[in-house]
Design a protein around this motif. Structure first.
Motif, mmCIF file in Angstrom:
data_model
loop_
_atom_site.group_PDB
_atom_site.id
_atom_site.type_symbol
_atom_site.label_atom_id
_atom_site.label_comp_id
_atom_site.label_asym_id
_atom_site.label_seq_id
_atom_site.Cartn_x
_atom_site.Cartn_y
_atom_site.Cartn_z
ATOM 1 N N GLU A 427 0.885 -1.163 0.000
ATOM 2 C CA GLU A 427 0.000 0.000 0.000
ATOM 3 C C GLU A 427 0.920 1.209 0.000
ATOM 4 O O GLU A 427 1.741 1.364 0.916
ATOM 5 N N ARG A 428 0.818 2.025 -1.036
ATOM 6 C CA ARG A 428 1.761 3.142 -1.131
ATOM 7 C C ARG A 428 1.212 4.367 -0.405
ATOM 8 O O ARG A 428 0.060 4.756 -0.595
ATOM 9 N N ILE A 429 2.021 4.907 0.472
ATOM 10 C CA ILE A 429 1.678 6.169 1.142
ATOM 11 C C ILE A 429 2.720 7.182 0.714
ATOM 12 O O ILE A 429 3.912 7.010 0.954
ATOM 13 N N GLU A 430 2.265 8.199 0.027
ATOM 14 C CA GLU A 430 3.171 9.189 -0.555
ATOM 15 C C GLU A 430 2.536 10.548 -0.314
ATOM 16 O O GLU A 430 1.516 10.885 -0.904
ATOM 17 N N SER A 431 3.113 11.288 0.589
ATOM 18 C CA SER A 431 2.448 12.538 0.961
ATOM 19 C C SER A 431 3.397 13.418 1.749
ATOM 20 O O SER A 431 4.512 13.010 2.069
ATOM 21 N N GLY A 432 2.905 14.588 2.068
ATOM 22 C CA GLY A 432 3.632 15.437 3.004
ATOM 23 C C GLY A 432 4.641 16.375 2.381
ATOM 24 O O GLY A 432 5.469 16.926 3.090
ATOM 25 N N TRP A 433 4.555 16.610 1.068
ATOM 26 C CA TRP A 433 5.534 17.491 0.429
ATOM 27 C C TRP A 433 5.396 18.930 0.919
ATOM 28 O O TRP A 433 6.312 19.723 0.834
ATOM 29 N N ASP A 435 4.991 20.226 3.992
ATOM 30 C CA ASP A 435 5.564 20.702 5.251
ATOM 31 C C ASP A 435 6.946 20.115 5.517
ATOM 32 O O ASP A 435 7.424 20.094 6.638
ATOM 33 N N GLY A 436 7.611 19.630 4.480
ATOM 34 C CA GLY A 436 8.962 19.122 4.680
ATOM 35 C C GLY A 436 9.021 17.702 5.193
ATOM 36 O O GLY A 436 10.070 17.092 5.241
ATOM 37 N N GLY A 437 7.857 17.168 5.606
ATOM 38 C CA GLY A 437 7.848 15.795 6.108
ATOM 39 C C GLY A 437 7.505 14.815 5.006
ATOM 40 O O GLY A 437 6.758 13.878 5.220
ATOM 41 N N ASP A 438 8.082 15.041 3.839
ATOM 42 C CA ASP A 438 7.739 14.259 2.651
ATOM 43 C C ASP A 438 8.135 12.796 2.842
ATOM 44 O O ASP A 438 9.201 12.490 3.348
ATOM 45 N N LEU A 439 7.231 11.893 2.465
ATOM 46 C CA LEU A 439 7.613 10.483 2.520
ATOM 47 C C LEU A 439 6.970 9.722 1.365
ATOM 48 O O LEU A 439 5.887 10.050 0.881
ATOM 49 N N ARG A 440 7.707 8.705 0.887
ATOM 50 C CA ARG A 440 7.224 7.811 -0.161
ATOM 51 C C ARG A 440 7.531 6.395 0.301
ATOM 52 O O ARG A 440 8.683 5.988 0.332
ATOM 53 N N ARG A 441 6.487 5.671 0.681
ATOM 54 C CA ARG A 441 6.745 4.346 1.246
ATOM 55 C C ARG A 441 5.738 3.347 0.703
ATOM 56 O O ARG A 441 4.598 3.706 0.393
ATOM 57 N N ASP A 442 6.162 2.082 0.640
ATOM 58 C CA ASP A 442 5.248 0.971 0.365
ATOM 59 C C ASP A 442 5.093 0.174 1.651
ATOM 60 O O ASP A 442 6.071 -0.344 2.194
ATOM 61 N N TYR A 443 3.854 0.118 2.142
ATOM 62 C CA TYR A 443 3.600 -0.607 3.393
ATOM 63 C C TYR A 443 3.142 -2.031 3.091
ATOM 64 O O TYR A 443 2.350 -2.258 2.174
ATOM 65 N N TYR A 444 3.651 -2.987 3.870
ATOM 66 C CA TYR A 444 3.278 -4.399 3.730
ATOM 67 C C TYR A 444 2.831 -4.936 5.080
ATOM 68 O O TYR A 444 3.234 -4.430 6.125
#
Lengths: 477, 207
Positions: A427-433, A435-444
Motif C-alpha cells: 500500500e503506497r503512502i506518498e504525501s507530506g511534500w 511541510d517538509g515531512g515528505d515520505l514515499r513508502r510501500d507498506y506491507y
C-alpha cells in the motif's frame, strides 16, 4: 430579623493552635503583646492558665510562674485574616454577615432557617463547624447584632426571639457586656451605673451632652431603633492564606496537618462563595531563599475538602525538600463556578467508588500531568501524523477499510528477523511534500516466524527481498 | 455396600462433596469470539475479576482477542483504562475493530506505578475495563489486583510474557497463546469450571 452572634474569645490563640495537631509534648503557648519594654500576656493556652498565667500579666510575671513556654508575639494581620475567613465561612449560612469589632461575627439567620432548619439544629450546625475548624466560641441569638453580641458574652447559647422582650432582657445585663464605645462602662461604673437598664433609664439629652452622639447611636443599634449602617460582608474574589511555623519543618510528613487545615479552609471559603477551584499554588517558604512553588491543576473545578487535600498532598510528595520550611502558603486566584456532578438515585456503585474525574486527578497527581491522555485520529494520511493526543472532546474516528495496526511504534525501527512472509501489500503512502515531512513508502503486512503480524515498509518502488531493509512501524496485535 | 436408599440421607445432610452441582452462572462478558465464549464456563470474560493473557511476544494477536469486548465496555461514563501499553495504540486499528477511541484513556506509567494505577482504576469502579502491561508482578501484586477488580466490579486484563505461566496466579482466567504447531489459544485456568482440554484458534479475519 434575627441575628446570631458568634464571639471568638480566643481567636488569636486558636489561630495559632489549630495549625498543629494537639501534642502533649509541646511546650505551653503564651500569646504576648505590647511594646518591647512592656510585654504583657494577651492569651494563654490551658496548660499555661493552669500554671496561673492570665491575660494582662506582665511577661516577667509569666516567666516567674512557668519555667518553660513558647511566647509568641500577637500578629494582628494574621488574626484579621482569620476573622475574614470565618466571615467567609458564615457567608455560606447567610447572605448578611457582619464582622463586629473585637473578634465577633454576626449573621442574619431568620431567612436562612428555611434552608437550615429551626434554631436549635441550626445552632448545632454552626457549633459543629466551629469545633471542627478548632475555634472556641460563644453563641447567642437576638433581634439585633449588638444585642446578640451582648447576650453571647453574658450567657452562651441564649436565644431571644421576641423583639418585644429585647429591652426588658437587655436591661438585666451588666453594662460591661454592652461593649460601649471608648470603654465607657468604666466611667459609668464610677457613676454607680452597673446594669444596662440603669443606663437606658437616664435622659438621652444629658447623655448626648456628656458622652457624645456615638454612645446614643450604639444604644440605638443595641435596641434596633435605627437601621444597621454597617457595610455588609462580601467575600473576596481570591483566597490567600499562609501558615508560619514556630520551628523549621524538615520533612514533608509534618506538613500534612497544616496542609489539611489550609485545604479545609479553602473548601470552607469555596462553599461560602458557592464556587470551585481549578488551579491553586502552594508556596513553601525557606529562610533567605526563594520559596518553592507547587502548582496544583485540576481537570475540573473542585471544592470538596478531601479531594483538594489529596491532590495537593500527592503533588507535594513528589517534590524533594532541599531545605527546611518556614511557612506554607495556599493561594487560589481563579475561582470558577462549581457544578456538582449528578448521581443516579438507584446508583448501585460499590464502596470506595470514585467519580471518573477524581480517578483521573489521582492518576495525574502521582504520574504527572501528561501521563493520562486520549488519542484521536487526524485526516493526515502519513502514519506518523495520523493520530495525536486529543486536546478537548475529540471526534470519533471514521474506520478505514485499509489494514491499520492496533499497535503503533512512535518511531519506525529496522525489523531484523528471518522467515518473514508477506501477507498483504504493498500500500503506497506518498504525501507530506507541503511541510517538509515528505515520505514515499510501500507498506506491507508481514508475518514473522513467531506468528507476529508486522506493519512494515520499504522505500517506494523497491521490491523487498528476504534480507531487504524492512522498517517496522506497527503490529497487528 | 449398603442399600441405595442410604445414599439420600447422606447427600441431604450435605456432608458429602458433590463435585459441581450447578453450572456456573452465565454472567460473563461476551468476548465476540464464539469459540472462546464456548470454552469459558461463564460464557465470556469474567465480569468482575482478573484475566491473565500470556504471550510469547508482543503483536501476536493479543489485542484482537480483547478488542471486540472492549468495544462494548468503553462508554462515555465508564471509559477503558489502558495502563502502560508497550506501543502506542493505533487509533485507526482500534476504531476499525469497533472501539470508540474517545472512550479510551491511556495511562503512561513505569515500574510499580503500573500496578498502582491499575489498582486505582479497578477500585474506583469508574472504568469499563482496565488493561495493563505490568512486566514483573508477584503473586501478592496479582492478588491485590484481583481483590480490586472484585471490589470495583470491573474486569481487568493483564498481559504478560508466557514464561510466567509456571508461576501460580490468583487470576480468575489464564489464557495462553501457543505458537506450535500453529497459533492457538489454550485456557490454563478458569474459575468455575475445568479448563477445556482442547486448544482453539480464532479466525484471523480483517488483519
Amino acid at each position: 430579623m434575627l441575628w446570631a452572634c458568634i464571639v471568638l474569645p480566643h481567636l488569636a490563640l486558636d489561630t495559632l493552635l489549630r495549625r498543629q495537631p494537639p501534642d502533649a509534648e509541646a511546650p505551653p503557648l503564651v500569646l504576648i503583646d505590647g511594646p518591647l519594654q512592656a510585654r504583657h500576656v494577651l492569651d494563654a493556652d490551658e496548660v499555661a492558665r493552669a500554671a496561673g498565667i492570665a491575660p494582662g500579666q506582665p511577661l516577667a510575671t509569666a516567666h516567674a510562674l512557668l519555667a518553660r513556654f513558647d511566647a509568641v508575639a500577637h500578629d494582628v494581620a494574621l488574626t484579621i485574616r482569620q476573622h475574614d475567613l470565618l466571615a467567609a465561612w458564615a457567608y455560606r449560612y447567610s447572605a448578611e454577615v457582619l464582622r463586629l469589632s473585637g473578634d465577633a461575627i454576626a449573621l442574619e439567620v431568620q431567612r436562612s432557617q428555611r434552608l437550615f432548619g429551626d434554631w436549635p439544629g441550626f445552632e448545632r450546625k454552626l457549633r459543629d463547624d466551629l469545633a471542627a475548624m478548632g475555634f472556641r466560641h460563644r453563641l447567642a441569638l437576638a433581634p439585633t447584632p449588638l444585642a446578640a453580641r451582648a447576650l453571647a458574652d453574658a450567657a452562651d447559647g441564649a436565644a431571644l426571639t421576641e423583639p418585644g422582650q429585647l429591652r426588658a432582657q437587655l436591661a438585666k445585663l451588666p453594662l460591661v457586656h454592652a461593649k460601649l464605645p471608648d470603654d465607657l462602662h468604666e466611667a459609668f461604673a464610677r457613676m454607680g451605673v452597673h446594669r444596662l437598664g440603669a443606663l437606658l433609664a437616664l435622659p438621652r439629652a444629658g447623655l448626648r451632652r456628656r458622652f457624645g452622639a456615638a454612645l446614643l447611636e450604639h444604644l440605638d443599634d443595641l435596641l434596633g431603633e435605627r437601621p444597621i449602617p454597617r457595610p455588609r460582608y462580601v467575600p473576596p474574589d481570591r483566597f490567600d492564606t499562609r501558615i508560619a511555623f514556630n520551628f523549621d519543618v524538615e520533612n514533608l510528613a509534618a506538613l500534612a496537618f497544616p496542609l489539611r487545615r489550609l485545604t479545609g479552609d479553602l473548601a470552607t471559603f469555596l462553599a461560602g462563595r458557592d464556587g470551585g477551584v481549578q488551579r491553586f499554588v502552594l508556596g513553601l517558604g525557606h529562610r533567605g531563599r526563594a520559596p518553592t512553588r507547587v502548582v496544583i491543576g485540576l481537570l475540573q473545578p473542585e471544592r470538596e475538602a478531601g479531594a483538594l487535600f489529596e491532590s495537593a498532598r500527592s503533588r507535594l510528595e513528589r517534590i524533594v525538600l532541599a531545605r527546611p520550611v518556614e511557612w506554607l502558603r495556599l493561594r487560589a486566584d481563579e475561582l470558577p463556578p462549581f457544578v456538582p456532578g449528578g448521581r443516579d438515585l438507584f446508583d448501585l456503585r460499590p464502596e470506595h467508588a470514585l467519580p471518573l474525574a477524581q480517578l483521573q486527578e489521582r492518576l495525574r497527581a502521582r504520574l504527572g500531568d501528561d501521563a493520562v491522555y486520549r488519542l484521536e485520529a487526524t485526516p493526515d494520511p502519513r502514519p506518523e501524523h495520523a493520530q495525536r493526543i486529543a486536546t478537548d472532546d475529540s471526534r470519533a474516528a471514521t474506520p478505514t477499510t485499509l489494514p491499520r495496526p492496533t499497535w503503533l511504534l512512535p518511531q519506525p525501527v529496522p525489523l531484523r528477523t528471518h522467515g518473514l512472509r508477506v501477507l498483504a501489500g504493498p500500500e503506497r503512502i506518498e504525501s507530506g511534500w507541503w511541510d517538509g515531512g515528505d515520505l514515499r513508502r510501500d507498506y506491507y503486512v508481514l508475518e514473522t516466524a513467531e506468528g507476529q503480524r508486522a506493519w512494515a515498509f520499504c522505500p517506494a518502488g523497491e521490491r523487498p527481498g528476504p534480507q531487504a531493509g524492512w522498517m517496522l512501524h506497527g503490529w497487528f496485535a | 455396600m449398603g442399600e441405595p436408599r442410604f445414599l439420600s440421607p447422606l447427600l441431604e445432610s450435605r456432608r458429602v462433596w458433590h463435585g459441581r452441582a450447578q453450572p456456573a452462572p452465565a454472567d460473563g462478558i461476551p468476548s465476540g469470539w464464539p469459540t472462546l465464549d464456548q470454552a469459558l464456563p461463564q460464557g465470556g470474560w469474567p465480569a468482575h475479576a482478573l484475566s491473565e493473557i500470556l504471550l510469547p511476544a508482543d503483536g501476536v494477536g493479543e489485542l484482537q482477542l480483547v478488542l471486540p469486548a472492549l468495544g462494548r465496555l468503553a462508554t462515555r461514563e465508564r471509559p477503558v483504562l489502558v495502563v502502560a501499553p508497550p506501543y502506542l495504540p493505533g487509533v485507526a486499528g482500534w476504531s476499525a475493530r469497533g472501539v470508540d477511541m474517545r472512550h479510551v484513556l491511556v495511562v503512561g506509567a513505569v515500574g510499580s506505578e503500573i500496578l498502582w494505577a491499575m489498582e486505582q482504576g479497578l477500585r474506583s469502579a469508574a472504568c469499563g475495563a482496565v488493561l495493563g502491561w505490568p512486566g514483573e508482578a508477584d503473586d501478592r501484586a496479582l492478588r491485590r489486583l484481583q481483590v480490586a477488580a472484585d471490589t470495583g466490579r470491573t474486569p481487568a486484563f493483564l498481559f504478560r510474557d508466557r514464561r510466567h505461566a509456571a508461576q501460580a496466579s490468583p487470576a480468575a482466567l489464564r489464557i495462553e497463546l501457543e505458537t506450535r504447531p500453529q497459533p492457538q489459544w489454550r485456557v490454563r485456568k478458569c474459575r468455575g469450571g475445568q479448563p477445556p482440554a482442547q486448544a482453539f484458534a480464532l479466525s484471523r479475519a480483517g488483519a
